[in-house]
Design a protein around this motif. Structure first.
Motif, PDB file in Angstrom:
ATOM      1  N   ILE A 380     -30.620  -6.413  13.776  1.00 45.99           N
ATOM      2  CA  ILE A 380     -31.955  -6.759  14.269  1.00 45.99           C
ATOM      3  C   ILE A 380     -32.730  -5.497  14.553  1.00 45.99           C
ATOM      4  O   ILE A 380     -33.935  -5.407  14.257  1.00 45.99           O
ATOM      5  CB  ILE A 380     -31.842  -7.641  15.517  1.00 45.99           C
ATOM      6  CG1 ILE A 380     -31.255  -8.999  15.158  1.00 45.99           C
ATOM      7  CG2 ILE A 380     -33.180  -7.813  16.197  1.00 45.99           C
ATOM      8  CD1 ILE A 380     -30.927  -9.890  16.329  1.00 45.99           C
ATOM      9  N   ALA A 381     -32.092  -4.494  15.080  1.00 44.51           N
ATOM     10  CA  ALA A 381     -32.790  -3.266  15.430  1.00 44.51           C
ATOM     11  C   ALA A 381     -33.221  -2.515  14.191  1.00 44.51           C
ATOM     12  O   ALA A 381     -34.276  -1.858  14.181  1.00 44.51           O
ATOM     13  CB  ALA A 381     -31.875  -2.390  16.294  1.00 44.51           C
ATOM     14  N   GLN A 382     -32.493  -2.557  13.113  1.00 43.99           N
ATOM     15  CA  GLN A 382     -32.821  -1.813  11.903  1.00 43.99           C
ATOM     16  C   GLN A 382     -33.740  -2.608  10.964  1.00 43.99           C
ATOM     17  O   GLN A 382     -34.251  -2.055   9.979  1.00 43.99           O
ATOM     18  CB  GLN A 382     -31.523  -1.449  11.152  1.00 43.99           C
ATOM     19  CG  GLN A 382     -30.660  -0.449  11.926  1.00 43.99           C
ATOM     20  CD  GLN A 382     -29.351  -0.137  11.200  1.00 43.99           C
ATOM     21  OE1 GLN A 382     -29.062  -0.760  10.131  1.00 43.99           O
ATOM     22  NE2 GLN A 382     -28.588   0.782  11.763  1.00 43.99           N
ATOM     23  N   ALA A 383     -33.965  -3.888  11.138  1.00 42.21           N
ATOM     24  CA  ALA A 383     -34.739  -4.726  10.209  1.00 42.21           C
ATOM     25  C   ALA A 383     -36.189  -4.298  10.146  1.00 42.21           C
ATOM     26  O   ALA A 383     -36.787  -4.196   9.069  1.00 42.21           O
ATOM     27  CB  ALA A 383     -34.635  -6.201  10.633  1.00 42.21           C
ATOM     28  N   GLY A 384     -36.866  -4.012  11.177  1.00 41.50           N
ATOM     29  CA  GLY A 384     -38.289  -3.628  11.224  1.00 41.50           C
ATOM     30  C   GLY A 384     -38.556  -2.355  10.463  1.00 41.50           C
ATOM     31  O   GLY A 384     -39.376  -2.323   9.533  1.00 41.50           O
ATOM     32  N   ALA A 389     -40.515   0.492   5.425  1.00 47.99           N
ATOM     33  CA  ALA A 389     -40.260   1.506   4.380  1.00 47.99           C
ATOM     34  C   ALA A 389     -40.383   0.860   3.000  1.00 47.99           C
ATOM     35  O   ALA A 389     -40.969   1.445   2.052  1.00 47.99           O
ATOM     36  CB  ALA A 389     -38.860   2.109   4.577  1.00 47.99           C
ATOM     37  N   ARG A 390     -39.902  -0.377   2.793  1.00 44.53           N
ATOM     38  CA  ARG A 390     -40.002  -1.044   1.501  1.00 44.53           C
ATOM     39  C   ARG A 390     -41.459  -1.384   1.156  1.00 44.53           C
ATOM     40  O   ARG A 390     -41.909  -1.275   0.003  1.00 44.53           O
ATOM     41  CB  ARG A 390     -39.149  -2.322   1.521  1.00 44.53           C
ATOM     42  CG  ARG A 390     -37.644  -1.992   1.397  1.00 44.53           C
ATOM     43  CD  ARG A 390     -36.863  -3.250   1.044  1.00 44.53           C
ATOM     44  NE  ARG A 390     -36.956  -4.294   2.027  1.00 44.53           N
ATOM     45  CZ  ARG A 390     -36.116  -4.413   3.050  1.00 44.53           C
ATOM     46  NH1 ARG A 390     -35.121  -3.598   3.182  1.00 44.53           N
ATOM     47  NH2 ARG A 390     -36.296  -5.404   3.893  1.00 44.53           N
ATOM     48  N   LEU A 391     -42.274  -1.779   2.199  1.00 44.91           N
ATOM     49  CA  LEU A 391     -43.692  -2.075   1.958  1.00 44.91           C
ATOM     50  C   LEU A 391     -44.427  -0.832   1.500  1.00 44.91           C
ATOM     51  O   LEU A 391     -45.262  -0.868   0.596  1.00 44.91           O
ATOM     52  CB  LEU A 391     -44.317  -2.621   3.262  1.00 44.91           C
ATOM     53  CG  LEU A 391     -43.937  -4.062   3.642  1.00 44.91           C
ATOM     54  CD1 LEU A 391     -44.533  -4.430   4.983  1.00 44.91           C
ATOM     55  CD2 LEU A 391     -44.427  -5.060   2.580  1.00 44.91           C
ATOM     56  N   PHE A 400     -49.006   7.098   6.082  1.00 46.83           N
ATOM     57  CA  PHE A 400     -50.393   6.719   6.375  1.00 46.83           C
ATOM     58  C   PHE A 400     -50.632   6.981   7.852  1.00 46.83           C
ATOM     59  O   PHE A 400     -49.693   7.092   8.661  1.00 46.83           O
ATOM     60  CB  PHE A 400     -50.651   5.253   6.020  1.00 46.83           C
ATOM     61  CG  PHE A 400     -49.879   4.290   6.849  1.00 46.83           C
ATOM     62  CD1 PHE A 400     -50.454   3.729   7.987  1.00 46.83           C
ATOM     63  CD2 PHE A 400     -48.587   3.919   6.508  1.00 46.83           C
ATOM     64  CE1 PHE A 400     -49.722   2.834   8.723  1.00 46.83           C
ATOM     65  CE2 PHE A 400     -47.881   3.036   7.255  1.00 46.83           C
ATOM     66  CZ  PHE A 400     -48.439   2.482   8.388  1.00 46.83           C
ATOM     67  N   LEU A 401     -51.938   7.071   8.216  1.00 44.23           N
ATOM     68  CA  LEU A 401     -52.367   7.367   9.578  1.00 44.23           C
ATOM     69  C   LEU A 401     -53.513   6.454   9.902  1.00 44.23           C
ATOM     70  O   LEU A 401     -54.488   6.372   9.127  1.00 44.23           O
ATOM     71  CB  LEU A 401     -52.811   8.824   9.714  1.00 44.23           C
ATOM     72  CG  LEU A 401     -53.339   9.235  11.094  1.00 44.23           C
ATOM     73  CD1 LEU A 401     -52.216   9.170  12.123  1.00 44.23           C
ATOM     74  CD2 LEU A 401     -53.894  10.670  11.024  1.00 44.23           C
ATOM     75  N   ILE A 402     -53.453   5.747  10.950  1.00 44.97           N
ATOM     76  CA  ILE A 402     -54.486   4.798  11.365  1.00 44.97           C
ATOM     77  C   ILE A 402     -55.087   5.324  12.656  1.00 44.97           C
ATOM     78  O   ILE A 402     -54.357   5.669  13.586  1.00 44.97           O
ATOM     79  CB  ILE A 402     -53.909   3.405  11.585  1.00 44.97           C
ATOM     80  CG1 ILE A 402     -53.295   2.874  10.278  1.00 44.97           C
ATOM     81  CG2 ILE A 402     -54.971   2.458  12.084  1.00 44.97           C
ATOM     82  CD1 ILE A 402     -52.569   1.556  10.429  1.00 44.97           C
ATOM     83  N   THR A 403     -56.444   5.391  12.723  1.00 47.24           N
ATOM     84  CA  THR A 403     -57.148   5.870  13.919  1.00 47.24           C
ATOM     85  C   THR A 403     -58.474   5.177  14.007  1.00 47.24           C
ATOM     86  O   THR A 403     -58.904   4.486  13.084  1.00 47.24           O
ATOM     87  CB  THR A 403     -57.347   7.401  13.859  1.00 47.24           C
ATOM     88  OG1 THR A 403     -57.995   7.824  15.063  1.00 47.24           O
ATOM     89  CG2 THR A 403     -58.200   7.808  12.681  1.00 47.24           C
ATOM     90  N   ASP A 404     -59.171   5.375  15.124  1.00 42.93           N
ATOM     91  CA  ASP A 404     -60.498   4.817  15.311  1.00 42.93           C
ATOM     92  C   ASP A 404     -61.506   5.941  15.393  1.00 42.93           C
ATOM     93  O   ASP A 404     -61.139   7.131  15.390  1.00 42.93           O
ATOM     94  CB  ASP A 404     -60.550   3.913  16.541  1.00 42.93           C
ATOM     95  CG  ASP A 404     -60.114   4.629  17.802  1.00 42.93           C
ATOM     96  OD1 ASP A 404     -59.838   5.853  17.748  1.00 42.93           O
ATOM     97  OD2 ASP A 404     -60.022   3.985  18.878  1.00 42.93           O
ATOM     98  N   GLY A 405     -62.771   5.577  15.514  1.00 41.84           N
ATOM     99  CA  GLY A 405     -63.799   6.619  15.548  1.00 41.84           C
ATOM    100  C   GLY A 405     -63.891   7.343  16.851  1.00 41.84           C
ATOM    101  O   GLY A 405     -64.510   8.406  16.949  1.00 41.84           O
ATOM    102  N   ASN A 406     -63.332   6.809  17.888  1.00 38.39           N
ATOM    103  CA  ASN A 406     -63.422   7.478  19.204  1.00 38.39           C
ATOM    104  C   ASN A 406     -62.424   8.589  19.360  1.00 38.39           C
ATOM    105  O   ASN A 406     -62.517   9.385  20.309  1.00 38.39           O
ATOM    106  CB  ASN A 406     -63.209   6.448  20.324  1.00 38.39           C
ATOM    107  CG  ASN A 406     -64.336   5.390  20.331  1.00 38.39           C
ATOM    108  OD1 ASN A 406     -65.491   5.703  20.032  1.00 38.39           O
ATOM    109  ND2 ASN A 406     -63.977   4.156  20.654  1.00 38.39           N
ATOM    110  N   SER A 407     -61.442   8.687  18.493  1.00 37.95           N
ATOM    111  CA  SER A 407     -60.389   9.714  18.622  1.00 37.95           C
ATOM    112  C   SER A 407     -60.313  10.503  17.332  1.00 37.95           C
ATOM    113  O   SER A 407     -59.564  10.152  16.407  1.00 37.95           O
ATOM    114  CB  SER A 407     -59.018   9.077  18.936  1.00 37.95           C
ATOM    115  OG  SER A 407     -59.085   8.321  20.124  1.00 37.95           O
ATOM    116  N   PRO A 408     -61.164  11.489  17.139  1.00 36.62           N
ATOM    117  CA  PRO A 408     -61.156  12.282  15.898  1.00 36.62           C
ATOM    118  C   PRO A 408     -59.847  13.073  15.774  1.00 36.62           C
ATOM    119  O   PRO A 408     -59.231  13.438  16.745  1.00 36.62           O
ATOM    120  CB  PRO A 408     -62.354  13.213  16.060  1.00 36.62           C
ATOM    121  CG  PRO A 408     -62.550  13.320  17.528  1.00 36.62           C
ATOM    122  CD  PRO A 408     -62.147  12.004  18.112  1.00 36.62           C
TER     123      PRO A 408
END
Length: 416
Positions: A380-384, A389-391, A400-408
């Motif tokens: 269960i711990a390794q499934a996520g 990684a496969r996706l 990839f890196l996800i951010t918003d406009g308030n945190s350049p």
């Protein structure tokens, strides 16, 4: 017993020894059996010298003792001076007395002013000898006539000392002059020595007693008697005058004491009268102010009683208030102690409940873990992360890196 060819040998003594032995034994001269041994009882505190003509030596025996002469021994007879004044060869003796004893002699002296005096002196003497020392024992017999010898020596000293003194000075200070001449004066302490020692025979002179001082010349004797009578008269008159002056002085002193006592008594009477007047005035003042003093004292006593009652009442009120406050404090304290005990019991129950719940949760979690199993939990711990990684691999992305406009994000240094 004697054999046929033997006979008793007779011991011969000189006439002086025969006489002295007969006197000692209280028998007549010539009664001694010459064939018997010669014995002699030496008195106490005395010494006898015996000379052996064969061995050429002498021995000294101290008394009390009984001695027996050997065939070649003889007593040493001492011929001493005697009488007063001393004459030689008066006392033949066998036993020499060691003392303490005394001898008396008469000495004729002449003063510096040619006054001839006859002094009768008595000397105390003894022999300071160690009986265990043979040399000292022989030394006491070294002077045959020791009495005549020391009397002549002391007479010579006395005549020399008196010759330098006047008759008047010697008459007043005869004792000191003679003792200084005989014993000498210590130069350090300026005191007269206490004895005169003759080293030749260990004789010690310990005292000189002046028994009498008499002029030899009749005219001097008369003049001395006259001067003595004159001195007695002068002394008597001076004593009478002194007694008279003393009586007058005592009378004047008594009269003065009487006058002083009279004045003192008068002064004391005046003081007593003054004291009486003062006491009378004080009594009158007391009598006049007695009633007022009594009333004032009564009022003061009443005020004192009221004040003491008020003070006592205040003390009692204060004690009652103290008792009330102590009771309230004890009540509050008991209440607080009860509340504290109740709260403590509740806290202990709550702590016990929480502990029990925690134990239950721990047991529950342990039961779940044990039921699922360790491998299942690992999967269960390794499934996520594996699915993510496969996706990313399916989309062709490595990261990839996800951010918003308030945190350049600064990407300038990303390539490095």
């Amino acid at each position: 017993m004697l054999s046929p060819y033997e006979e008793l040998w007779e011991k011969s003594l000189n006439d002086t020894v025969e006489t002295l032995l007969a006197k000692e034994s209280k028998s007549r001269r010539g009664d001694r059996d010459h064939t018997r041994v010669v014995t002699y009882r030496i008195p106490h505190n005395s010494a006898v010298q015996i000379y052996d003509y064969k061995d050429k030596r002498a021995r000294v025996v101290f008394g009390p003792d009984l001695i027996m002469l050997d065939p070649d021994e003889q007593f040493t007879v001492i011929s001493l001076s005697g009488d007063t004044p001393k004459r030689p060869h008066v006392l033949p003796v066998i036993a020499l007395l060691l003392g303490p004893r005394f001898s008396t002699d008469v000495v004729v002296v002449e003063t510096a002013d040619h006054a001839r005096l006859s002094l009768k002196l008595s000397y105390n003497w003894f022999f300071d000898v160690d009986k265990a020392n043979d040399e000292e024992a022989q030394k006491i017999f070294s002077v045959p006539d020791f009495i005549g010898d020391f009397c002549k020596a002391i007479a010579s000293r006395v005549r020399g000392a008196v010759a330098s003194e006047t008759f008047d000075h010697f008459h007043k200070h005869s004792a000191r002059v003679i003792r200084s001449a005989v014993f000498g004066v210590n130069k350090e302490t300026d005191k007269i020595n206490n004895r005169l020692v003759f080293d030749s025979n260990l004789l010690n002179i310990t005292n000189v007693d002046i028994q009498s001082v008499e002029p030899v010349d009749q005219r001097t004797r008369d003049a001395l008697q006259k001067s003595v009578q004159l001195a007695i008269e002068i002394t008597t008159k001076s004593q009478e005058a002194a007694a008279r002056h003393e009586a007058e002085r005592r009378e004047q002193e008594a009269r003065g004491r009487l006058e002083r006592q009279k004045i003192a008594d008068e002064a004391e009477a005046e003081r007593a009268k003054t004291e009486l007047l003062r006491l009378q005035a004080q009594s009158a003042a007391v009598e006049s102010t007695g009633q007022a003093s009594a009333e004032a004292r009564a009022r003061a006593e009443s005020s004192k009683i009221e004040g003491e009652a008020a003070v006592e009442q205040a003390d009692l009120a204060a004690q009652a208030e103290k008792i009330r406050a102590e009771a309230e404090l004890a009540q509050i304290k008991a209440k607080q102690e009860t509340e504290i005990g109740h709260q403590r019991s509740l806290n202990e129950l709550e702590i016990s409940r929480a502990r029990d719940l925690a134990d239950i949760e721990a047991i529950k979690f342990k039961s779940i873990v044990d039921a699922i199993g360790a491998d299942t939990l690992q999967s269960i711990a390794q499934a996520g992360p594996e699915m993510q990684a496969r996706l990313l691999q399916g989309l062709g992305l490595k990261s990839f890196l996800i951010t918003d406009g308030n945190s350049p994000i600064n990407l300038f240094n990303t390539a490095n």
